[in-house]
Design an enzyme around this catalytic site. Structure first.
Site, PDB file in Angstrom:
ATOM      1  N   CYS A   1     -27.063 -11.043   8.129  1.00 52.91           N
ATOM      2  CA  CYS A   1     -28.192 -11.950   8.386  1.00 52.91           C
ATOM      3  C   CYS A   1     -28.660 -11.913   9.841  1.00 52.91           C
ATOM      4  O   CYS A   1     -29.752 -12.374  10.150  1.00 52.91           O
ATOM      5  CB  CYS A   1     -27.818 -13.368   8.020  1.00 52.91           C
ATOM      6  SG  CYS A   1     -27.381 -13.514   6.300  1.00 52.91           S
TER       7      CYS A   1
ATOM      8  N   HIS B   1     -31.712 -18.623  12.085  1.00 49.10           N
ATOM      9  CA  HIS B   1     -31.433 -18.072  10.755  1.00 49.10           C
ATOM     10  C   HIS B   1     -31.428 -19.224   9.752  1.00 49.10           C
ATOM     11  O   HIS B   1     -30.894 -20.306  10.023  1.00 49.10           O
ATOM     12  CB  HIS B   1     -30.087 -17.352  10.754  1.00 49.10           C
ATOM     13  CG  HIS B   1     -29.687 -16.893   9.392  1.00 49.10           C
ATOM     14  ND1 HIS B   1     -30.552 -16.216   8.548  1.00 49.10           N
ATOM     15  CD2 HIS B   1     -28.522 -17.017   8.703  1.00 49.10           C
ATOM     16  CE1 HIS B   1     -29.938 -15.956   7.416  1.00 49.10           C
ATOM     17  NE2 HIS B   1     -28.707 -16.436   7.466  1.00 49.10           N
TER      18      HIS B   1
ATOM     19  N   ASN C   1     -32.251 -18.371   1.665  1.00 48.83           N
ATOM     20  CA  ASN C   1     -31.686 -17.482   2.683  1.00 48.83           C
ATOM     21  C   ASN C   1     -32.031 -16.042   2.317  1.00 48.83           C
ATOM     22  O   ASN C   1     -31.464 -15.485   1.375  1.00 48.83           O
ATOM     23  CB  ASN C   1     -30.168 -17.691   2.742  1.00 48.83           C
ATOM     24  CG  ASN C   1     -29.485 -16.772   3.744  1.00 48.83           C
ATOM     25  OD1 ASN C   1     -30.096 -15.861   4.280  1.00 48.83           O
ATOM     26  ND2 ASN C   1     -28.209 -17.023   3.979  1.00 48.83           N
TER      27      ASN C   1
HETATM   28  N1  ACO Z   1     -24.274 -27.650  -7.801  1.00 47.44           N
HETATM   29  C1  ACO Z   1     -23.532 -28.760  -8.024  1.00 47.44           C
HETATM   30  N2  ACO Z   1     -22.308 -28.915  -7.500  1.00 47.44           N
HETATM   31  C2  ACO Z   1     -21.842 -27.902  -6.728  1.00 47.44           C
HETATM   32  C3  ACO Z   1     -22.578 -26.737  -6.462  1.00 47.44           C
HETATM   33  C4  ACO Z   1     -23.840 -26.627  -7.035  1.00 47.44           C
HETATM   34  N3  ACO Z   1     -24.629 -25.555  -6.843  1.00 47.44           N
HETATM   35  N4  ACO Z   1     -21.862 -25.942  -5.640  1.00 47.44           N
HETATM   36  C5  ACO Z   1     -20.704 -26.576  -5.408  1.00 47.44           C
HETATM   37  N5  ACO Z   1     -20.684 -27.771  -6.064  1.00 47.44           N
HETATM   38  C6  ACO Z   1     -19.650 -28.789  -6.083  1.00 47.44           C
HETATM   39  C7  ACO Z   1     -18.295 -28.251  -5.716  1.00 47.44           C
HETATM   40  O1  ACO Z   1     -17.619 -27.741  -6.845  1.00 47.44           O
HETATM   41  C8  ACO Z   1     -17.617 -29.477  -5.175  1.00 47.44           C
HETATM   42  O2  ACO Z   1     -17.160 -30.257  -6.240  1.00 47.44           O
HETATM   43  P1  ACO Z   1     -15.749 -31.022  -6.148  1.00 47.44           P
HETATM   44  O3  ACO Z   1     -15.895 -31.991  -4.995  1.00 47.44           O
HETATM   45  O4  ACO Z   1     -15.623 -31.662  -7.483  1.00 47.44           O
HETATM   46  O5  ACO Z   1     -14.742 -29.960  -5.879  1.00 47.44           O
HETATM   47  C9  ACO Z   1     -18.745 -30.260  -4.510  1.00 47.44           C
HETATM   48  O6  ACO Z   1     -19.970 -29.751  -5.082  1.00 47.44           O
HETATM   49  C10 ACO Z   1     -18.806 -30.073  -3.015  1.00 47.44           C
HETATM   50  O7  ACO Z   1     -18.722 -28.676  -2.752  1.00 47.44           O
HETATM   51  P2  ACO Z   1     -18.700 -28.139  -1.293  1.00 47.44           P
HETATM   52  O8  ACO Z   1     -18.401 -26.655  -1.321  1.00 47.44           O
HETATM   53  O9  ACO Z   1     -17.826 -29.033  -0.462  1.00 47.44           O
HETATM   54  O10 ACO Z   1     -20.224 -28.374  -0.867  1.00 47.44           O
HETATM   55  P3  ACO Z   1     -20.869 -28.207   0.557  1.00 47.44           P
HETATM   56  O11 ACO Z   1     -21.481 -29.476   0.948  1.00 47.44           O
HETATM   57  O12 ACO Z   1     -19.928 -27.529   1.511  1.00 47.44           O
HETATM   58  O13 ACO Z   1     -22.047 -27.187   0.244  1.00 47.44           O
HETATM   59  C11 ACO Z   1     -22.662 -24.909   0.511  1.00 47.44           C
HETATM   60  C12 ACO Z   1     -21.756 -25.890  -0.217  1.00 47.44           C
HETATM   61  C13 ACO Z   1     -24.095 -25.250   0.184  1.00 47.44           C
HETATM   62  C14 ACO Z   1     -22.347 -23.510   0.019  1.00 47.44           C
HETATM   63  C15 ACO Z   1     -22.402 -25.026   2.036  1.00 47.44           C
HETATM   64  O14 ACO Z   1     -21.021 -24.989   2.308  1.00 47.44           O
HETATM   65  C16 ACO Z   1     -23.089 -23.941   2.831  1.00 47.44           C
HETATM   66  O15 ACO Z   1     -24.306 -23.848   2.850  1.00 47.44           O
HETATM   67  N6  ACO Z   1     -22.326 -23.102   3.560  1.00 47.44           N
HETATM   68  C17 ACO Z   1     -22.877 -22.026   4.328  1.00 47.44           C
HETATM   69  C18 ACO Z   1     -23.162 -20.866   3.420  1.00 47.44           C
HETATM   70  C19 ACO Z   1     -23.912 -19.755   4.125  1.00 47.44           C
HETATM   71  O16 ACO Z   1     -24.517 -19.966   5.130  1.00 47.44           O
HETATM   72  N7  ACO Z   1     -23.831 -18.549   3.552  1.00 47.44           N
HETATM   73  C20 ACO Z   1     -24.474 -17.388   4.058  1.00 47.44           C
HETATM   74  C21 ACO Z   1     -23.969 -17.086   5.434  1.00 47.44           C
HETATM   75  S1  ACO Z   1     -24.043 -15.453   5.974  1.00 47.44           S
HETATM   76  C22 ACO Z   1     -25.518 -15.010   5.590  1.00 47.44           C
HETATM   77  O17 ACO Z   1     -26.437 -15.726   5.862  1.00 47.44           O
HETATM   78  C23 ACO Z   1     -25.624 -13.737   4.810  1.00 47.44           C
END
Ligand code: ACO
Length: 341
Positions: free
Chosen positions: A126, A268, A298
């Site tokens: 990215c 980004h 993204n």
């Molecule tokens: N819909 C509903 N519930 C979901 C989903 C979804 N799509 N995804 C996860 N959950 C649930 C999980 O199972 C979890 O449930 P639980 O509490 O019963 O276990 C709950 O939601 C919370 O999950 P978390 O993983 O803690 O959610 P978080 O707030 O961390 O959000 C996310 C997850 C959106 C992926 C976040 O961590 C994020 O954006 N991280 C960065 C990712 C990123 O930037 N990736 C690319 C980087 S490199 C590049 O750009 C190529």
């Protein structure tokens, strides 16, 4: 921290003289995704800021990675008042090339008819557009290149695991382009600095296990989705906030500026909450941060050039303004470029 900055004394600097962007036709909304995996529009919007993304039609000739790049490049050339035969160099940042061999840069060179240009791909995930911009800047400052076409383009839908609700909600396809050209070292409109960094120790935060020379996409690897993106969302989130903040400050302080001297931050676009956390850390108003993640998700190396292009074309970015381009990506990779537009 490893960085590259302006240490070479040169009569030249480089400036961005044109930008362009392109997206596939089809929209994939959060409601559409909720029909495929256990999620909802409300969850995705609240946790990521994303409402919809564009997805390439597989095999459609206009929506291959290099076809999107072609459309973006033609717009950038038009804005810069340049023709393809004036391009010396094509630097193409992508992690989803049309083919492993040849490079997407060579596909683009052919489609564009940029017969004088030498062309190569560059993989910094990215962060790729910023790594390409910093590389073009160095070639121009060394005197070897006059006009560079840089591309940030990805078709992440091709490596998305559409059954993993933790990651498939985040990504989209798109392409951004910029023409970077030689100017005087003291010209008012120029690239002021670039700082780049990487930390390969954190490779496991975000990777595609199969499809490289380490592991072929065998039927077994395929059935386990090892040819798709694997992500540790929470770890990435924390690293992203830290590195985006650090590299924003590095750009600001190495130019003896203060955050209030920056007119726009173009970060980004991985998650709106990451962007908001960085703005908060820098005590920087969100009204001066460019955001397009709500409409495109993204798009990897395309996020920064497409957000930049949109704001130049709609008049938010004005001549003479100072722009901070700030990125992180898989690798990990990270960096910032400061531009006087
Ligand atoms: N819909 C509903 N519930 C979901 C989903 C979804 N799509 N995804 C996860 N959950 C649930 C999980 O199972 C979890 O449930 P639980 O509490 O019963 O276990 C709950 O939601 C919370 O999950 P978390 O993983 O803690 O959610 P978080 O707030 O961390 O959000 C996310 C997850 C959106 C992926 C976040 O961590 C994020 O954006 N991280 C960065 C990712 C990123 O930037 N990736 C690319 C980087 S490199 C590049 O750009 C190529």
């Amino acid at each position: 921290m490893n960085t590259a900055t302006h240490t070479i004394l040169s009569p030249y600097a480089s400036k961005i003289s044109g930008t362009g962007s392109a997206f596939p036709r089809d929209r994939l909304t959060n409601d559409d995704l909720a029909k495929r995996v256990d999620t909802s529009d409300e969850w995705i919007t609240e946790r990521t800021g994303i409402r919809e993304r564009r997805i390439s039609r597989p095999g459609h000739p206009d929506e291959q990675n290099s076809s999107l790049a072609l459309a973006a490049a033609l717009k950038a050339l038009e804005m810069a008042g340049k023709t393809p035969d004036q391009i010396d160099q094509i630097l193409y940042a992508t992690v989803t090339p049309d083919t492993i061999i040849p490079s997407s840069a060579c596909w683009l060179q052919k489609k564009l008819g940029a017969h004088r240009a030498w062309a190569m791909d560059l993989n910094a995930a990215c962060s790729g557009f910023i790594f390409a911009l910093a590389t073009a800047d160095q070639f121009i400052r060394s005197g070897q290149v006059k006009t560079s076409l840089i591309i940030g383009a990805d078709v992440l839908s091709s490596v998305t695991n559409w059954s993993d609700r933790g990651s498939c909600i985040l990504f989209g396809d798109g392409a951004g382009a910029a023409i970077v050209e030689r100017t005087d070292s003291e010209a008012p409109h120029r690239i002021l600095s670039s700082h780049l960094g990487s930390d390969g120790n954190l490779w496991e935060h975000f990777h595609v296990p199969a499809g490289g020379s380490n592991l072929e996409v065998t039927p077994d690897a395929y059935s386990k989705n090892l040819h798709k993106m694997h992500m540790k969302g929470k770890e990435i989130f924390k690293s992203a906030v830290r590195t985006l903040s650090d590299y924003a400050l590095l750009a600001i302080e190495s130019n003896q500026l203060k955050p209030e001297d920056i007119d726009w931050i173009i970060p980004h676009q991985a998650n709106l909450r990451i962007i908001e956390a960085v703005a908060k850390r820098l005590d920087f108003p969100m009204s001066k941060v460019l955001v397009n993640i709500d409409r495109f998700g993204n798009t990897s190396s395309a996020t920064v050039p497409t957000a930049l292009d949109e704001a130049i074309r709609d008049g938010r970015i004005k001549k003479g303004q100072t722009l901070l381009l700030d990125v992180f990506g898989a690798g990990l990779t990270y960096g910032s470029v400061l531009v006087r537009w």
